[in-house]
Design an enzyme around this catalytic site. Sequence first.
Site, PDB file in Angstrom:
ATOM      1  N   GLU A   1     -21.821  18.489 -15.540  1.00 31.00           N
ATOM      2  CA  GLU A   1     -21.723  17.613 -15.830  1.00 31.00           C
ATOM      3  C   GLU A   1     -20.439  16.331 -14.981  1.00 31.00           C
ATOM      4  O   GLU A   1     -20.589  15.414 -14.285  1.00 31.00           O
ATOM      5  CB  GLU A   1     -21.520  16.842 -17.252  1.00 31.00           C
ATOM      6  CG  GLU A   1     -22.855  17.625 -18.357  1.00 31.00           C
ATOM      7  CD  GLU A   1     -22.677  17.436 -19.579  1.00 31.00           C
ATOM      8  OE1 GLU A   1     -21.326  16.467 -20.321  1.00 31.00           O
ATOM      9  OE2 GLU A   1     -22.900  17.717 -19.843  1.00 31.00           O
TER      10      GLU A   1
ATOM     11  N   LYS B   1     -21.203  24.334 -30.524  1.00 31.70           N
ATOM     12  CA  LYS B   1     -21.385  24.030 -28.642  1.00 31.70           C
ATOM     13  C   LYS B   1     -20.987  24.443 -28.147  1.00 31.70           C
ATOM     14  O   LYS B   1     -19.381  24.585 -28.289  1.00 31.70           O
ATOM     15  CB  LYS B   1     -21.501  22.628 -29.022  1.00 31.70           C
ATOM     16  CG  LYS B   1     -22.591  21.778 -29.804  1.00 31.70           C
ATOM     17  CD  LYS B   1     -23.910  21.904 -29.394  1.00 31.70           C
ATOM     18  CE  LYS B   1     -23.935  21.494 -27.653  1.00 31.70           C
ATOM     19  NZ  LYS B   1     -24.197  19.736 -27.939  1.00 31.70           N
TER      20      LYS B   1
ATOM     21  N   SER C   1       0.714  -1.055   0.366  1.00 32.97           N
ATOM     22  CA  SER C   1      -0.132  -0.180  -0.078  1.00 32.97           C
ATOM     23  C   SER C   1       0.578   1.450  -0.392  1.00 32.97           C
ATOM     24  O   SER C   1       0.222   2.113   0.004  1.00 32.97           O
ATOM     25  CB  SER C   1      -1.383   0.133   1.365  1.00 32.97           C
ATOM     26  OG  SER C   1      -0.279   0.560   2.370  1.00 32.97           O
TER      27      SER C   1
ATOM     28  N   SER D   1     -17.295  20.848 -28.530  1.00 35.43           N
ATOM     29  CA  SER D   1     -16.815  19.869 -29.242  1.00 35.43           C
ATOM     30  C   SER D   1     -16.415  19.315 -31.519  1.00 35.43           C
ATOM     31  O   SER D   1     -15.993  20.499 -31.106  1.00 35.43           O
ATOM     32  CB  SER D   1     -19.459  19.997 -30.127  1.00 35.43           C
ATOM     33  OG  SER D   1     -19.139  19.256 -30.852  1.00 35.43           O
TER      34      SER D   1
ATOM     35  N   HIS E   1     -41.628  18.405  -9.580  1.00 43.08           N
ATOM     36  CA  HIS E   1     -42.287  17.889 -11.114  1.00 43.08           C
ATOM     37  C   HIS E   1     -41.458  18.393 -11.634  1.00 43.08           C
ATOM     38  O   HIS E   1     -41.680  18.120 -13.072  1.00 43.08           O
ATOM     39  CB  HIS E   1     -42.920  17.034 -11.139  1.00 43.08           C
ATOM     40  CG  HIS E   1     -44.099  16.719  -9.792  1.00 43.08           C
ATOM     41  ND1 HIS E   1     -44.110  15.150  -8.849  1.00 43.08           N
ATOM     42  CD2 HIS E   1     -44.452  17.763  -8.535  1.00 43.08           C
ATOM     43  CE1 HIS E   1     -44.160  15.490  -7.940  1.00 43.08           C
ATOM     44  NE2 HIS E   1     -44.512  16.706  -7.439  1.00 43.08           N
TER      45      HIS E   1
HETATM   46  N1  ARG Z   1      -0.834  -1.641   5.930  1.00 43.20           N
HETATM   47  C1  ARG Z   1      -1.314  -1.384   7.188  1.00 43.20           C
HETATM   48  C2  ARG Z   1      -2.803  -0.905   6.457  1.00 43.20           C
HETATM   49  O1  ARG Z   1      -3.486   0.089   6.502  1.00 43.20           O
HETATM   50  C3  ARG Z   1      -0.924  -1.049   8.248  1.00 43.20           C
HETATM   51  C4  ARG Z   1      -0.916  -1.742   9.447  1.00 43.20           C
HETATM   52  C5  ARG Z   1      -0.658  -3.289   8.574  1.00 43.20           C
HETATM   53  N2  ARG Z   1      -1.143  -4.765  10.174  1.00 43.20           N
HETATM   54  C6  ARG Z   1      -1.012  -5.567   9.572  1.00 43.20           C
HETATM   55  N3  ARG Z   1      -0.917  -6.539  11.219  1.00 43.20           N
HETATM   56  N4  ARG Z   1      -0.658  -6.072   9.086  1.00 43.20           N
HETATM   57  O2  ARG Z   1      -3.905  -1.729   7.173  1.00 43.20           O
END
Ligand code: ARG
Length: 460
Positions: free
Chosen positions: A294, A287, A27, A281, A160
């Site tokens: 939108e 246009k 992540s 457009s 409406h």
């Molecule tokens: N990157 C993890 C999350 O956002 C942090 C917590 C991870 N904890 C673990 N026990 N794997 O959830």
Amino acid sequence: MKKKNKPIWESRIKGNTSNTFQKVSSSIDIDKRLFKEDIAASIAHVEMLNRQKIINFKIKNKIVWGLKKIQNQIIKKKYIFDFKDEDIHMSIEKKLFEIIGDDAGFIHTARSRNDQVLVDLKIWMTNSNDKLIKMLNQTIKSILLIAEKNIYTVMPGFTHLKNAQPISFAHYLLAYVEMFERDKKRFETNLNSLSENPLGSAALSGTSFNIDRNFTTKKLGFKKATGNSIDTVSDRDFVLEFLFTSSVCAMHISRLAEEFIIWNSDAFKLITLNDKVVTGSSIMPQKKNPDTLEYLRGKVGQSYGNLFSMMTILKGLPLSYFKDLQDDKKFVFETFDTIVNSLKVLNEVLKNFSVNKNEMLKLAKKGHIAATDLADYLVKNLNYPFRKSYQITAKIVNYCEKNKKNLSDLSLKELKKIEPSLKDDVIDVFDLNKSINSKRSYGGTSFENIKKMIKKYKNA
Ligand code: ARG
């Protein structure tokens, strides 16, 4: 593999984790956004550990020095985020080892990534909430400015999408002020759950070290420590609250956008968007399309999607921490970025459209818009029950339709044919300004009410 490339758990887990999994589950690209919060929380944590005599002064200083160095490197973009480090917490811890050596190992005493990630996210979200509240204030200000200039702009109010009753355009705008005020309040209320400090819950059961949660609570700007360590690391209610509040706000923006699209259309022409907020457009040279609106109308879909994703992840999830929860940050960041962009675009739109007052008035004169006023007149002046007045008025409207006339075109003679007791002052009823100004009930569209409301919000 060189030692520095090995994960922290290499003494336990011998083989390499599947490369495919590492790639998809890392992540770091998302949570690197939390680096400042992570470092601030780590500094508060080690300061607390030192005060509580859990780590010594020298080590604390070394760690703080190392963390500040890391912060600088990240800010100066001299830091490499490696997906193999999984997340920002592991990445920074590993870097600390590289910089200060084995003393870095003291940093994770009495904490877990499970409470670490929450403290980071809550600090980040508190600041983001504040930013959104400020932006909403700006939006409200922009709307009030337009309202002030349009107190006497008469337009049809719709139900409406059919002409219903005359209103002031300012009254319509103030409806959106109410909505954005509610959004603001919701964001403000959300600050309560964000003000509870998760740090010190560790993995799930708390810690046997003699930590001082009140110290980190104060130091990091929280109001109090969370009350149950299991709940703390499992809880994502504050994420749901943010996603819900943002969704409602995005929905309000979307409703305004849709209405402006309709009004800007060639069929309605009640407003005209300036060139700054339209696009052309590729084939039709004439246009000017309301793409900005939108965009605003469509983006609510992303907020709803993120809200539902998080609700679905949480449904039936046992306590306490599970990897499932990791996506929370993606949803929060994405929703935040989008709502910030939407509010910016909305402000641009609000500054770049003109009100076609004549068209508004022209439309307001269609559709027998004063019919309710006539029915009310009959109640007030002839003492009829409302239902009877309603029926008489309906007959008059039918007569108009049959004879291709507007209510206001009718002569007293014609009116009297249907209701003989009518007097000549009935003609006043068809004056749209008078109709608007007669709606003096609290919250109604009368000019006086509108002025009071604008004043109230300007002083709020
Ligand atoms: N990157 C993890 C999350 O956002 C942090 C917590 C991870 N904890 C673990 N026990 N794997 O959830």
